[in-house]
Design an enzyme around this catalytic site. Sequence first.
Site, PDB file in Angstrom:
ATOM      1  CB  SER A 241      -9.852  95.495 -10.224  1.00 39.13           C
ATOM      2  OG  SER A 241      -8.970  94.522 -10.003  1.00 39.13           O
ATOM      3  CG  HIS A 271     -12.155  92.602  -6.794  1.00 38.90           C
ATOM      4  ND1 HIS A 271     -11.099  91.715  -6.610  1.00 38.90           N
ATOM      5  CD2 HIS A 271     -11.959  93.344  -7.915  1.00 38.90           C
ATOM      6  CE1 HIS A 271     -10.219  92.039  -7.598  1.00 38.90           C
ATOM      7  NE2 HIS A 271     -10.732  93.022  -8.343  1.00 38.90           N
ATOM      8  CG  HIS A 318      -9.009  83.422  -5.741  1.00 33.89           C
ATOM      9  ND1 HIS A 318      -8.687  83.287  -6.952  1.00 33.89           N
ATOM     10  CD2 HIS A 318      -8.420  84.560  -5.423  1.00 33.89           C
ATOM     11  CE1 HIS A 318      -8.315  84.227  -7.475  1.00 33.89           C
ATOM     12  NE2 HIS A 318      -8.163  85.256  -6.571  1.00 33.89           N
ATOM     13  NE  ARG A 327      -2.896  87.726  -4.240  1.00 36.21           N
ATOM     14  CZ  ARG A 327      -4.125  88.342  -4.626  1.00 36.21           C
ATOM     15  NH1 ARG A 327      -3.979  89.439  -5.184  1.00 36.21           N
ATOM     16  NH2 ARG A 327      -5.100  87.568  -4.570  1.00 36.21           N
ATOM     17  CG  ASP A 373      -9.024  90.870  -0.076  1.00 38.93           C
ATOM     18  OD1 ASP A 373      -8.143  91.812  -0.214  1.00 38.93           O
ATOM     19  OD2 ASP A 373      -9.707  90.517  -0.984  1.00 38.93           O
TER      20      ASP A 373
HETATM   21  N1  CMX Z   1     -17.618  81.790   2.547  1.00 40.69           N
HETATM   22  C1  CMX Z   1     -18.586  80.942   2.493  1.00 40.69           C
HETATM   23  N2  CMX Z   1     -19.211  80.545   1.190  1.00 40.69           N
HETATM   24  C2  CMX Z   1     -18.093  80.782   0.117  1.00 40.69           C
HETATM   25  C3  CMX Z   1     -16.987  81.255   0.125  1.00 40.69           C
HETATM   26  C4  CMX Z   1     -16.544  81.841   1.501  1.00 40.69           C
HETATM   27  N3  CMX Z   1     -15.383  82.450   1.669  1.00 40.69           N
HETATM   28  N4  CMX Z   1     -16.283  81.210  -1.026  1.00 40.69           N
HETATM   29  C5  CMX Z   1     -17.110  80.451  -1.726  1.00 40.69           C
HETATM   30  N5  CMX Z   1     -18.269  80.252  -1.230  1.00 40.69           N
HETATM   31  C6  CMX Z   1     -19.619  79.755  -1.850  1.00 40.69           C
HETATM   32  C7  CMX Z   1     -19.829  80.734  -2.791  1.00 40.69           C
HETATM   33  O1  CMX Z   1     -20.828  81.912  -2.275  1.00 40.69           O
HETATM   34  C8  CMX Z   1     -20.820  79.691  -3.984  1.00 40.69           C
HETATM   35  O2  CMX Z   1     -21.969  79.638  -3.212  1.00 40.69           O
HETATM   36  P1  CMX Z   1     -23.444  79.309  -3.885  1.00 40.69           P
HETATM   37  O3  CMX Z   1     -23.268  78.257  -4.837  1.00 40.69           O
HETATM   38  O4  CMX Z   1     -24.607  79.538  -3.015  1.00 40.69           O
HETATM   39  O5  CMX Z   1     -23.546  80.717  -4.771  1.00 40.69           O
HETATM   40  C9  CMX Z   1     -20.114  78.440  -3.699  1.00 40.69           C
HETATM   41  O6  CMX Z   1     -19.177  78.692  -2.370  1.00 40.69           O
HETATM   42  C10 CMX Z   1     -19.048  78.280  -4.688  1.00 40.69           C
HETATM   43  O7  CMX Z   1     -18.115  79.236  -4.868  1.00 40.69           O
HETATM   44  P2  CMX Z   1     -16.863  79.056  -5.544  1.00 40.69           P
HETATM   45  O8  CMX Z   1     -17.006  78.506  -6.793  1.00 40.69           O
HETATM   46  O9  CMX Z   1     -15.905  78.454  -4.522  1.00 40.69           O
HETATM   47  O10 CMX Z   1     -16.359  80.501  -5.604  1.00 40.69           O
HETATM   48  P3  CMX Z   1     -16.493  81.605  -6.630  1.00 40.69           P
HETATM   49  O11 CMX Z   1     -15.540  81.454  -7.863  1.00 40.69           O
HETATM   50  O12 CMX Z   1     -17.888  81.837  -7.252  1.00 40.69           O
HETATM   51  O13 CMX Z   1     -16.202  83.246  -5.732  1.00 40.69           O
HETATM   52  C11 CMX Z   1     -14.987  84.417  -4.223  1.00 40.69           C
HETATM   53  C12 CMX Z   1     -15.004  83.567  -5.629  1.00 40.69           C
HETATM   54  C13 CMX Z   1     -13.839  85.129  -3.806  1.00 40.69           C
HETATM   55  C14 CMX Z   1     -16.031  85.466  -4.607  1.00 40.69           C
HETATM   56  C15 CMX Z   1     -15.774  83.630  -3.027  1.00 40.69           C
HETATM   57  O14 CMX Z   1     -14.863  82.681  -2.687  1.00 40.69           O
HETATM   58  C16 CMX Z   1     -16.092  84.346  -1.819  1.00 40.69           C
HETATM   59  O15 CMX Z   1     -16.977  85.019  -1.811  1.00 40.69           O
HETATM   60  N6  CMX Z   1     -15.205  84.527  -0.936  1.00 40.69           N
HETATM   61  C17 CMX Z   1     -15.262  85.491   0.352  1.00 40.69           C
HETATM   62  C18 CMX Z   1     -14.931  87.011  -0.379  1.00 40.69           C
HETATM   63  C19 CMX Z   1     -13.672  87.531  -0.521  1.00 40.69           C
HETATM   64  O16 CMX Z   1     -12.780  86.987   0.341  1.00 40.69           O
HETATM   65  N7  CMX Z   1     -13.274  87.974  -1.696  1.00 40.69           N
HETATM   66  C20 CMX Z   1     -11.897  88.443  -2.000  1.00 40.69           C
HETATM   67  C21 CMX Z   1     -11.208  87.399  -3.039  1.00 40.69           C
HETATM   68  C22 CMX Z   1      -9.935  88.145  -3.543  1.00 40.69           C
HETATM   69  C23 CMX Z   1     -10.043  89.597  -4.029  1.00 40.69           C
HETATM   70  O17 CMX Z   1     -10.578  89.516  -5.186  1.00 40.69           O
HETATM   71  O18 CMX Z   1      -9.519  90.300  -3.546  1.00 40.69           O
END
Ligand code: CMX
Length: 433
Positions: A241, A271, A318, A327, A373
């Site tokens: 964002s 996000h 994250h 937070r 979140d």
């Molecule tokens: N549950 C399951 N798998 C997860 C995970 C979770 N909470 N967090 C990361 N992973 C997975 C990723 O999907 C990725 O899988 P692939 O290799 O198959 O693509 C792998 O672990 C590596 O990811 P990462 O390097 O740890 O995380 P990223 O930096 O790519 O992504 C985020 C970060 C937040 C998108 C991810 O942790 C996620 O999807 N979390 C759940 C959604 C969420 O809570 N989002 C809110 C974040 C805060 C905000 O912006 O508001």
Amino acid sequence: MAGLKEVLASKIPDFRDEVKDIRKNHGDIVLGQVTVGQAYGGMRGIKGMITETSALDPEEGIRFRGFTIPDLQVKLPNHPEGEEPMPEGLFYLLLTGDLPNKADVDAITAEWHKRGHLPEHVFAVLDALPKTTHPMTQFSIGINALQTDSIFAAKYREGMPKQDYWDATYEDSMNLIAKLPALAAYIYRRTYKDGKRIDADPTLDWSGNFAHMMGFEDKKFRELMRLYLTIHSDHEGGNVSAHTTHLVGTALSDAYLSLAAGMNGLAGPLHGLANQEVLRWIMDVKKQFGDGVLTKETMSKFVWDTLNSGQVIPGYGHAVLRKTDPRYSAQREFALKHMPDDELFKVVSLLYEVVPAILNEHGKAANPWPNVDAHSGVLLVNNGMHEYDFYTVLFGVSRALGVLASLVWDRAIGFPLERPKSLTTEFIKTLIK
Ligand code: CMX
């Protein structure tokens, strides 16, 4: 006492010169290398942009102009009826780098009341949408509809000189922030309630008035809003964002167009939308286990089922953080203080006990700890707001404080059009050879 704009104006010339000097005399300093993995991997960790309002440390979490959330809870003025910091104060800090006193904060509250009126055509635009339109889509459309009032766009057309860009952006940002509660509150009322507008109450602060316009008159809800709207405001510049708002702003799109773009990014489930997904998911757990007592074993099974079906655990992980999000901790403190026996809070606490170990065992997520979140929804439910599809709009109202403070500085510093170089896989293959 100098007002917010005067304080900001007094800081711009020196900082502008400092940045000019850095760019001219130290522009060749290397900040880091970029790997092929980073280019394909969402540009994680590439140091390629400047944001002044906050900085994120993977271990420690966010600092707003150098202050942690616990610092802000002590140093920012609070409302007489509560203890949480007021977002008006946070905005003053983000914009000027100075801690405000209570008079500074009260002046912003009064200023935002003065600017808070929503033009009639915005209601008409929203009313043209089906009530089933997602609240974040309505929010983005509403912000775009407000763009008719853009001072920046009007002055640009008249030939405004570059050194005045920040001033018009400041005015647009102040107007926009002042109006967002009324916009968000109307979306809430028309989507979930009787559709009747509730007039602003000039005796309330920004958060209290927002709660009031949505139909919440409880003191605890107002206190929750102050904390919520403070801690969701800013998370340095690289998140979707903030980065989107900044990127679109570099084309000299005004504050309305830039913020609406940023909000479209916030509306993604990876996000900001994760806050609604967390609550939906927790409700699924409750549904599945009915009145049965949730234990670590039953909860672990549910977490594994979610992962094994190929979904992410919302609220965990994250892109930058490698520890529990402060937070999250601030919201947990709020829950321990105000609602320690709440049933859903107990579910969130149980998840905190089981999810990190499971994500570690699962072996994919770089960060197994909860983010902001994971906690916000249960606080809202406890305070009477059950409509979880609306939660990201609350996040958006708060995020506007951070990204618009940054946008004002972007225009003050005179950041150029953002235009990084993209490569093709053909190019990478040639490089490998
Ligand atoms: N549950 C399951 N798998 C997860 C995970 C979770 N909470 N967090 C990361 N992973 C997975 C990723 O999907 C990725 O899988 P692939 O290799 O198959 O693509 C792998 O672990 C590596 O990811 P990462 O390097 O740890 O995380 P990223 O930096 O790519 O992504 C985020 C970060 C937040 C998108 C991810 O942790 C996620 O999807 N979390 C759940 C959604 C969420 O809570 N989002 C809110 C974040 C805060 C905000 O912006 O508001």
